[in-house]
Design an enzyme around this catalytic site. Structure first.
Site, short mmCIF file in Angstrom:
data_model
loop_
_atom_site.label_atom_id
_atom_site.label_comp_id
_atom_site.label_asym_id
_atom_site.label_seq_id
_atom_site.Cartn_x
_atom_site.Cartn_y
_atom_site.Cartn_z
N ALA A 34 0.96 -1.03 -0.10
CA ALA A 34 0.14 -0.03 -0.04
C ALA A 34 0.97 1.32 0.18
CB ALA A 34 -0.92 -0.10 1.29
N ARG A 66 -6.17 -0.97 -2.04
CA ARG A 66 -5.37 0.21 -1.49
C ARG A 66 -4.04 0.20 -1.87
NH1 ARG A 66 -5.41 -4.31 1.24
NH2 ARG A 66 -3.39 -5.04 2.27
N LYS A 81 5.05 -8.17 -6.98
CA LYS A 81 4.52 -6.83 -6.67
C LYS A 81 5.58 -5.69 -7.57
CE LYS A 81 1.81 -7.11 -2.72
NZ LYS A 81 1.44 -6.99 -1.32
N ASN A 126 5.70 -4.11 8.71
CA ASN A 126 6.18 -4.77 10.00
C ASN A 126 7.29 -4.25 10.43
OD1 ASN A 126 8.67 -6.65 9.65
ND2 ASN A 126 7.14 -6.53 7.72
N CYS A 166 17.22 8.01 15.64
CA CYS A 166 16.63 7.12 14.55
C CYS A 166 15.49 6.40 15.33
CB CYS A 166 17.75 5.73 14.72
SG CYS A 166 17.83 4.90 16.13
N CYS A 169 15.08 5.19 18.76
CA CYS A 169 15.04 6.14 19.79
C CYS A 169 13.55 6.37 20.17
CB CYS A 169 15.74 7.37 19.48
SG CYS A 169 17.47 7.23 19.29
N CYS A 181 -3.06 -4.39 9.50
CA CYS A 181 -4.16 -4.20 8.63
C CYS A 181 -4.81 -5.43 8.48
CB CYS A 181 -3.46 -3.94 7.24
SG CYS A 181 -2.60 -2.19 7.29
N CYS A 239 20.60 4.01 23.01
CA CYS A 239 20.04 3.64 21.72
C CYS A 239 21.25 2.70 21.14
CB CYS A 239 19.76 4.60 20.57
SG CYS A 239 19.31 3.88 19.04
N CYS A 242 21.89 4.05 16.69
CA CYS A 242 22.34 5.31 16.33
C CYS A 242 23.40 5.81 17.38
CB CYS A 242 21.41 6.40 16.25
SG CYS A 242 20.55 7.07 17.54
#
Length: 337
Positions: A34, A66, A81, A126, A166, A169, A181, A239, A242
């Protein structure tokens, strides 16, 4: 300069100089569902010179509500796709170099997939893959535009290594609480809005308009008329991406050889190596109810109602079950590698 961009060049923040920068740019869109189809449409129409498309899946009828670049013929032909998208996009702007890659983005190949790109656009569905993109982009120093949509809600941000925190974070866990969805649905207008937020930030970055680039994560619900903007702020000093430069998603130990595809009653099994699809057609015709082959994939309908979809890179989708044990059993029975 191609007159197709005349109205875009009349927009002062882009102009002729900005248009030349777009033409000289290379972007990678990971995920051609989508969000990805809208992103690709914007990038190609805007004249971004090189657009690389990466996706592991093929077109199904449920996508058509969609996923804007696909039609019923793509479903009938069982096109991957990225292949279906490439065919449409080439008819929109033949001057753009469109590179279609049928592949699952993993820790093994992600750095090669992003090689030489100026910007990465998130068209995934995801957080496992989003964290993979985030880690790879920050390791390689490539900006990353994030987008997500479910139900009537969306969110978007652009992350620039060395200038912003990033994704890790801001979002510590990829657990969506089952709100995908495929579980609670999605309406098409939210897809267009999220992808448009991503696309405009991508264009700002590519033409070099840093002063106008948004330094926030926006979230909104177009059905319930809600909007929220959170400044990105300073990076999390702990983190692992980063700041600590550990890039956890790039560890080979993070690889999943068996995973569920977003609540679709589909289990993907990575396999152990490339598959000769013509050979496997001959083998599966002896055991399956129906087998169909195109240049990109092999689809076999089994007697118990499940389906196997084989890709040349070795991946197999077991469709019709969300049970890992059942999927592995069917894989072992019919593929046995």
């Amino acid at each position: 300069m191609d007159e197709r961009y005349s109205r875009q060049m009349l927009f002062a923040p882009i102009g002729e100089d900005g248009q030349r920068k777009l033409i000289d740019s290379k972007v990678c869109i990971v995920g051609m569902g989508a969000l990805g189809t809208v992103l690709a449409n914007h990038m190609v129409r805007a004249g971004v010179g090189h657009v690389r498309l990466v996706d592991r899946d093929y077109v199904e009828k449920s996508n058509l509500q969609r996923q804007m670049l696909f039609d019923e013929d793509d479903v009938e032909q069982v096109y991957p796709k990225v292949v279906a998208a490439e065919k449409k996009l080439m008819r929109i702007n033949s001057s753009v170099h469109i590179e279609a890659i049928v592949a699952d983005a993993t820790a093994l190949n992600i750095e090669a997939l992003l090689d030489s790109m100026d910007l990465v656009l998130d068209g995934t569905d995801n957080f496992q893959t989003r964290f993979l993109l985030n880690d790879a982009c920050f390791k390689l120093g490539i900006p990353f535009t994030y987008g997500g949509a479910v139900s009537s809600r969306g969110m978007s941000a652009i992350f620039v290594p060395g200038q912003t925190p990033c994704l890790r974070c801001l979002i510590k866990s990829g657990d969506s609480g089952g709100q995908t969805c495929d579980m609670i649905g999605v309406i098409a207008p939210i897809i267009d809005m999220v992808a448009s937020y991503q696309a405009v930030e991508a264009m700002k970055y590519l033409v070099g308009d840093e002063q106008k680039r948004r330094n926030s994560l926006v979230t909104f619900d177009i059905w319930h008329n809600q909007y929220f903007e959170m400044k990105l702020g300073a990076p999390d000093k702990n983190c692992p991406c980063c700041q600590l430069k550990e890039y956890p998603s790039l560890s080979l130990n993070a690889e999943n050889t068996v995973l569920s595809l977003c609540g679709r009653e589909t289990i993907q099994i990575a396999g152990s190596g490339p598959l000769d699809l013509a050979l496997w057609r001959d083998r599966l015709e002896q055991a399956a109810v129906k087998v169909s082959l195109n240049p990109f994939l092999l689809k076999a309908e089994l007697s118990d109602g499940e389906r196997l979809v084989l890709f040349a890179d070795g991946r197999v989708l077991v469709q019709g079950t969300d049970d890992f044990v059942r999927a592995k059993t069917l894989y072992a029975r019919y593929i046995g590698l």
